[in-house]
Design a protein around this motif. Sequence first.
Motif, PDB file in Angstrom:
ATOM      1  N   LYS A  10     -60.872  -8.690  64.655  1.00  0.00           N
ATOM      2  CA  LYS A  10     -59.405  -8.618  64.509  1.00  0.00           C
ATOM      3  C   LYS A  10     -59.011  -8.559  63.038  1.00  0.00           C
ATOM      4  O   LYS A  10     -58.160  -7.774  62.629  1.00  0.00           O
ATOM      5  N   ILE A  11     -59.636  -9.430  62.250  1.00  0.00           N
ATOM      6  CA  ILE A  11     -59.342  -9.472  60.816  1.00  0.00           C
ATOM      7  C   ILE A  11     -59.635  -8.123  60.172  1.00  0.00           C
ATOM      8  O   ILE A  11     -58.830  -7.596  59.393  1.00  0.00           O
ATOM      9  N   ASN A  12     -60.792  -7.555  60.508  1.00  0.00           N
ATOM     10  CA  ASN A  12     -61.172  -6.274  59.922  1.00  0.00           C
ATOM     11  C   ASN A  12     -60.177  -5.167  60.271  1.00  0.00           C
ATOM     12  O   ASN A  12     -59.852  -4.316  59.434  1.00  0.00           O
ATOM     13  N   LYS A  13     -59.677  -5.170  61.503  1.00  0.00           N
ATOM     14  CA  LYS A  13     -58.692  -4.163  61.915  1.00  0.00           C
ATOM     15  C   LYS A  13     -57.395  -4.312  61.121  1.00  0.00           C
ATOM     16  O   LYS A  13     -56.801  -3.321  60.671  1.00  0.00           O
ATOM     17  N   VAL A  29     -67.767  -1.298  51.749  1.00  0.00           N
ATOM     18  CA  VAL A  29     -68.358  -1.969  52.905  1.00  0.00           C
ATOM     19  C   VAL A  29     -67.786  -3.383  53.010  1.00  0.00           C
ATOM     20  O   VAL A  29     -67.811  -4.139  52.035  1.00  0.00           O
ATOM     21  N   LEU A  30     -67.232  -3.690  54.176  1.00  0.00           N
ATOM     22  CA  LEU A  30     -66.705  -5.038  54.415  1.00  0.00           C
ATOM     23  C   LEU A  30     -67.845  -5.946  54.850  1.00  0.00           C
ATOM     24  O   LEU A  30     -68.439  -5.766  55.912  1.00  0.00           O
ATOM     25  N   LYS A  31     -68.194  -6.916  54.024  1.00  0.00           N
ATOM     26  CA  LYS A  31     -69.253  -7.857  54.406  1.00  0.00           C
ATOM     27  C   LYS A  31     -68.951  -9.230  53.815  1.00  0.00           C
ATOM     28  O   LYS A  31     -68.049  -9.390  52.988  1.00  0.00           O
ATOM     29  N   SER A  32     -69.693 -10.223  54.284  1.00  0.00           N
ATOM     30  CA  SER A  32     -69.577 -11.623  53.828  1.00  0.00           C
ATOM     31  C   SER A  32     -68.312 -12.310  54.319  1.00  0.00           C
ATOM     32  O   SER A  32     -68.038 -13.441  53.923  1.00  0.00           O
ATOM     33  N   ILE A  33     -67.533 -11.637  55.177  1.00  0.00           N
ATOM     34  CA  ILE A  33     -66.363 -12.305  55.763  1.00  0.00           C
ATOM     35  C   ILE A  33     -66.843 -13.101  56.969  1.00  0.00           C
ATOM     36  O   ILE A  33     -67.538 -12.569  57.837  1.00  0.00           O
ATOM     37  N   LEU A  68     -50.641 -14.067  51.362  1.00  0.00           N
ATOM     38  CA  LEU A  68     -50.244 -12.718  51.801  1.00  0.00           C
ATOM     39  C   LEU A  68     -50.880 -12.381  53.154  1.00  0.00           C
ATOM     40  O   LEU A  68     -50.198 -11.921  54.088  1.00  0.00           O
ATOM     41  N   LEU A  69     -52.190 -12.621  53.257  1.00  0.00           N
ATOM     42  CA  LEU A  69     -52.898 -12.277  54.485  1.00  0.00           C
ATOM     43  C   LEU A  69     -52.458 -13.139  55.663  1.00  0.00           C
ATOM     44  O   LEU A  69     -52.387 -12.667  56.803  1.00  0.00           O
ATOM     45  N   SER A  70     -52.125 -14.391  55.399  1.00  0.00           N
ATOM     46  CA  SER A  70     -51.697 -15.295  56.475  1.00  0.00           C
ATOM     47  C   SER A  70     -50.463 -14.756  57.194  1.00  0.00           C
ATOM     48  O   SER A  70     -50.376 -14.786  58.433  1.00  0.00           O
ATOM     49  N   LYS A  71     -49.529 -14.265  56.418  1.00  0.00           N
ATOM     50  CA  LYS A  71     -48.303 -13.714  57.019  1.00  0.00           C
ATOM     51  C   LYS A  71     -48.631 -12.498  57.888  1.00  0.00           C
ATOM     52  O   LYS A  71     -48.073 -12.328  58.977  1.00  0.00           O
ATOM     53  N   GLU A  72     -49.545 -11.665  57.412  1.00  0.00           N
ATOM     54  CA  GLU A  72     -49.909 -10.471  58.168  1.00  0.00           C
ATOM     55  C   GLU A  72     -50.667 -10.837  59.452  1.00  0.00           C
ATOM     56  O   GLU A  72     -50.449 -10.232  60.505  1.00  0.00           O
ATOM     57  N   PHE A  73     -51.541 -11.838  59.351  1.00  0.00           N
ATOM     58  CA  PHE A  73     -52.294 -12.252  60.536  1.00  0.00           C
ATOM     59  C   PHE A  73     -51.354 -12.771  61.618  1.00  0.00           C
ATOM     60  O   PHE A  73     -51.478 -12.419  62.790  1.00  0.00           O
TER      61      PHE A  73
END
Length: 577
Positions: A10-13, A29-33, A68-73
């Motif tokens: 979900k986060i990646n999307k 490349v998205l990694k380490s999340i 910032l990301l919290s609001k988007e999530f």
Amino acid sequence: MNIFDEYIDKINKILLELSKKKIIVLPDVLKSINAEIPPLQFDYDISTNVAMVLSKINKKSPLDLAELLSKEFKKNDPLIEDIAVAKPGFINIKFKPIFWTKFIIQIINQSKTFGINTKEKKYNYLIEFVSANPTGPLHVGHCRGAILGDVISNILTFNNHKVTKEYYVNDYGNQIINFTKSVYYRVREILFKDPFPYNNPDLYPGDYLVDFAKNIIKLNKELTFDNFDKIFDRLNELSIFEALGLIKKNLKSLGIIHDNFVSEKQLVLNKEVEKVIEFLKTQNLLYKGKIKAPIKINDDQWIEREQLLFKSTEFGDDKDRALQKSDGTWTYFANDVAYHKNKLDRNFDFLINILGADHAGYIKRISSSVHALSKKKNKLICKVSQLVKLIKNNKPYKMSKRKGDYITVDDLVQEVGKDATRFIMLNRSSDVELDFNFDTVKEKSKDNPLYYVQYCYARISSVYRNLNKDINSNIDLNNFKFEYSKEEIKILRKISEWPKCIDLASNKLEPHRIPVYLYELSSEFHSYWNLGKDMPEKRFINEQKNISDDKLIFLKSIANVVKSGMDIIGVETPEKM
């Protein structure tokens, strides 16, 4: 259902959408999340490090990016009730109670598969374990490695990998000659009253050899025992058969059954050593040379002789290893290299060896040979099973295989049972020594982890039994709309970690994670159960002798995970205690 993997997806999307809108910058490349259960003091359901991973490329502090990301999530996920940012940049998420309602429905419906990683590639493993010399019964020194290998096999099998369990029978060499000679003397003792030569340190004096000798005499009346050399071949075969029969009986008492037993003697007779030598020659990996004295031996005590050496240093070993002695006979290592070539020829994806603590120094040389033979560095995985210290009445038990007064696997199982033996042997990581306390494993308290986990399942079973219901029956989840309390969600959070526990245990080959997890889950359950002593509304069965459907389903979800975990360990889950 792995909520952590699902939430990372979900986060990646969401991140990709934000990247398209030029709100954030993403690496190629998205990694380490990751996504984890946050520490208890935060009282949130899931935590992610995404802001810390992406802060540098976005030229923002982790805390600012987390806000910032919290609001988007929260905007993109209707199941989120609350989000909080914690230093140095973690995003902690709390779900609405309905999330856990949906979660519990899924895990009840997928009770047989909950925990299995369906996304990962599945492999074909060969696991070799125990492989004790066939010279007598298994003792406690073999027990931990036997259980370690068996439960690693169970975990991989549970996770839908293909597994073959193998025992390598070391039925060749001087120790087998001495073992056969020991049986011969026991036969002479029975038939002709010849005294057994106890003063010979090369022989095996254990009383179990008397039983071997009696069986051989009874079933082979045509044999005469007046000349050891003449009868050696047949007596050797019969003695190994008796020893293996006892070993298999020992293993069965632990709940362990191997798929294959491979004979070292047969490999030698089939010229497999010569074949692997020829193969290594074609690869230019052999040469004639001399080995310097080992570190613990003085040069004046060591005679350098020219031998056939394998270039194991080219594959990570400390020094090159001898395959053939100066007298032309093969070394034990040469036979072992041939055996591992035999394994490789059977086309397994990975080979796993379970080794005792006294064989830890052997890892580099055998790994180097597999690397050379397969041209793959990580084809062989070695796990070491460290020593077990037996303690009873606050005193250590000691054992000596030569003297015949050691503690056998059967002794241990008769004293504490198969379940306690398996569970406690797994209760610590295999790479650290283990204290096995006879007194503790018989206690009926939380100090005995096996009892505490089994009691969890028995308590849940008692609720079903009092309602004349079968805990193993299916539950109707139609029109299920209940929401769970704070205490219940705490347990559901723990249940949600089960797939992660299986993943770690499977990928790292660390089966101790299973009993540790089960103990933690059981502790959460017992704490919740005990609330009912002072708070009647928390009791599972009310004064009218009824239980609400949500409580019944809640209990079922716990019982399913406990049963699944105990099946992997190879331990019973009794419904009554």
